[in-house]
Design an enzyme around this catalytic site. Structure first.
Site, PDB file in Angstrom:
ATOM      1  N   TYR A  15      19.355 -22.422  35.116  1.00 30.33           N
ATOM      2  CA  TYR A  15      19.625 -21.052  36.009  1.00 30.33           C
ATOM      3  C   TYR A  15      18.135 -20.474  36.096  1.00 30.33           C
ATOM      4  CZ  TYR A  15      20.037 -20.020  31.400  1.00 30.33           C
ATOM      5  OH  TYR A  15      19.853 -20.022  30.062  1.00 30.33           O
ATOM      6  N   SER A 253      18.195 -15.392  22.911  1.00 33.46           N
ATOM      7  CA  SER A 253      17.983 -16.853  23.766  1.00 33.46           C
ATOM      8  C   SER A 253      19.519 -17.340  24.229  1.00 33.46           C
ATOM      9  CB  SER A 253      18.295 -17.050  22.133  1.00 33.46           C
ATOM     10  OG  SER A 253      19.601 -16.968  21.103  1.00 33.46           O
ATOM     11  N   LYS A 254      19.729 -17.902  24.838  1.00 32.79           N
ATOM     12  CA  LYS A 254      20.700 -18.426  25.820  1.00 32.79           C
ATOM     13  C   LYS A 254      22.093 -18.307  24.305  1.00 32.79           C
ATOM     14  CE  LYS A 254      21.718 -23.249  27.130  1.00 32.79           C
ATOM     15  NZ  LYS A 254      21.008 -23.972  27.849  1.00 32.79           N
ATOM     16  N   ARG A 255      22.163 -18.978  23.202  1.00 40.85           N
ATOM     17  CA  ARG A 255      23.329 -18.757  22.659  1.00 40.85           C
ATOM     18  C   ARG A 255      23.447 -17.627  22.227  1.00 40.85           C
ATOM     19  NH1 ARG A 255      23.792 -19.676  17.058  1.00 40.85           N
ATOM     20  NH2 ARG A 255      21.951 -18.688  17.088  1.00 40.85           N
ATOM     21  N   ASN A 257      22.341 -14.165  23.685  1.00 38.10           N
ATOM     22  CA  ASN A 257      22.556 -13.520  24.841  1.00 38.10           C
ATOM     23  C   ASN A 257      23.094 -13.839  25.824  1.00 38.10           C
ATOM     24  OD1 ASN A 257      19.661 -13.455  22.797  1.00 38.10           O
ATOM     25  ND2 ASN A 257      20.965 -10.900  23.015  1.00 38.10           N
TER      26      ASN A 257
END
Ligand code: GLU
Length: 477
Positions: A15, A253-255, A257
């Protein structure tokens, strides 16, 4: 000064990240503010990380947000192709050139050898880098290994004891020692170039004037500068954008946020708010001002006003901005953007007059687009009343109010705000019922809840006939 040409160079690995959107937006704003060109380049040389459809999705998302490119895949341009996997021969040519000049070398070390090397260096608290064991191979040994088809990569030979010093528009003068740089792999064992070789070659051929990219690439800049020097090319101007941080100052971070731009769009944030918010992640003008349209940003933007320090990604601020744009964009725009949410909720919005009135009232009270649907349900559906509400409606005073209105409203049609005000006053003088005693039964009958917009708006949205029929429904004969 050379013409301004900047590029957004995403890898199609999923994405569009909030950080990617900021880079694309700054590229776009800078190009527009300088009358330059903004180029899209797809960096798909890491085939193992490629996600099918990611490039198309990314282009589509940026387009939806209003960021379009002057050159790129599907657009064309003087320097096409703009997709790196279609440019392999150009990278190979320059890898050969670097091998010939002695600035690059073949490395036949296996992944196991490299892991053991790294572990040993870590155990000895040494800087982890390739120990150059393949650099001592003779020409004959190399030729033999190549002829045998041995797996290999091509590495850049970094100079020893060299201080790389360069200007960065955001960070001013930056100095880095070559000792901190590994002999970077330029061509991988699958024959594809790494980012480092491909980006430098393309930035040169595509005549990129400014490389605008995230701070995580700052430490790679000496390798890139060295590549420019070895290839005899002039380096671009560097612009390393600050990190984007969570409110606790950890890296976004993807983890932890939600970092996907698509997901903010799906949640119902407006493009105006997203762009405005993302633009201010590291940039501000000299004015004490936070709200900018894309056009205003295009003329106000300057790289000199990009900060060095990390930018805080504060969702409360995004919500505040979204609320602002919900209330201040033309109601037709908000109505159009809400339409898919209404349709997927199965609400019939074919009465466009009712729909616009409803959105106009709802947007004053909502932060996100889908909330408008939730708020509007009272005007489109008749909800089940609680036992308590049914009791309230059955009270003699409630019945008096409902009957009084049921009798008077048809005579006053077509209704308008003034007539509703007058009727409520008249009802009080005729029945002696006022305040909550008057409004609660009316609201419960009209919108199935005790709280909601004022009566004139409620009548206007429902329409005279529907409002009167809702009132009649609760009159006990
Ligand atoms: N392909 C790189 C990335 O996605 C681009 C970095 C750059 O802009 O040079 O991070």
């Amino acid at each position: 000064m050379k013409p301004v040409r900047v590029r957004f160079a995403p890898s199609p690995t999923g994405y569009l990240h909030i950080g990617g959107l900021r880079t694309a937006l700054y590229d776009f704003l800078f190009a527009r503010s300088m009358n330059g060109k903004c180029i899209l380049r797809i960096e798909d040389t890491d085939q193992s990380r490629e996600v099918a459809g990611a490039a198309e999705n990314l282009i589509e998302t940026l387009h939806k947000l209003g960021i379009d490119f002057d050159e790129g895949p599907g657009i064309g341009g003087e320097f096409q192709p703009y997709t790196q996997s279609q440019r392999l021969s150009i990278y190979h040519k320059h890898a050969e050139q670097l091998l010939d000049s002695g600035n690059a070398y073949h490395c036949f070390c296996s992944p196991e050898t490299l892991t053991a090397m790294r572990e040993e260096q870590q155990a000895n608290a040494q800087f982890v880098k390739y120990d150059r064991r393949c650099l001592s191979l003779s020409k004959e040994e190399i030729a033999k290994k190549l002829a045998e088809g041995q797996r290999h990569v091509i590495r850049l030979k970094m100079p020893e004891n060299r201080l790389f010093s360069f200007d960065d528009i955001v960070r001013d003068k930056v100095e880095m020692d070559s000792a901190q740089s590994d002999d970077q792999v330029l061509v991988k064992s699958d024959g594809f170039p790494t980012y480092h070789l491909a980006a430098v070659v393309d930035d040169h051929y595509m005549q990129i004037s400014h490389v605008i990219r995230g701070e995580e690439w700052l430490s790679s800049t000496p390798k890139h500068l060295w590549l420019y020097e070895c290839l005899g090319w002039e380096a671009p101007i560097w612009v390393h954008l600050p990190l984007i941080l969570s409110t606790d100052r950890s890296k976004l971070s993807k983890r932890m946020n939600d970092v996907s731009v698509e997901s903010y769009i799906t949640k119902g944030y407006l493009k105006e708010a997203l762009l405005n918010f993302v633009a201010l992640l590291g940039w501000h003008t000299s004015e004490d001002r936070e709200l900018y349209s894309l056009e205003e940003m295009c003329s106000a933007f300057s790289l000199d006003r990009v900060n060095k320090s990390g930018a805080i990604f504060d969702l409360t601020k995004l919500d505040w901005m979204n609320g602002h744009y919900m209330r201040n964009l033309p109601v037709e725009t908000i109505a159009e953007r809400c339409e898919p949410y209404f349709i997927s909720s199965g609400l019939d919005i074919s009465d466009s007059h009712k729909y616009l009135r409803c959105v106009d009232v709802a947007r004053e009270r909502c932060t996100l687009l889908p909330e408008i649907v939730e708020y509007s349900k009272m005007f489109y559906l008749s909800a089940d009343l609680s036992a308590e509400d049914i009791e309230t409606l059955a009270l003699p005073d409630s019945q008096k109010v409902l009957s009084w209105f049921a009798g008077e409203l048809p005579k006053a049609m077509p209704l308008d705000a003034d007539k509703i005000h007058d009727l409520t006053k008249q009802c009080t003088s005729s029945t002696g019922i006022k305040g909550k005693g008057l409004y609660t039964p009316l609201r419960l009958a009209l919108i199935s809840q005790a709280h909601g917009p004022d009566l004139p708006n409620t009548f206007a949205i429902l329409g005279d006939t529907e409002a009167i029929s809702r009132i009649n429904r609760y009159i006990i004969q």
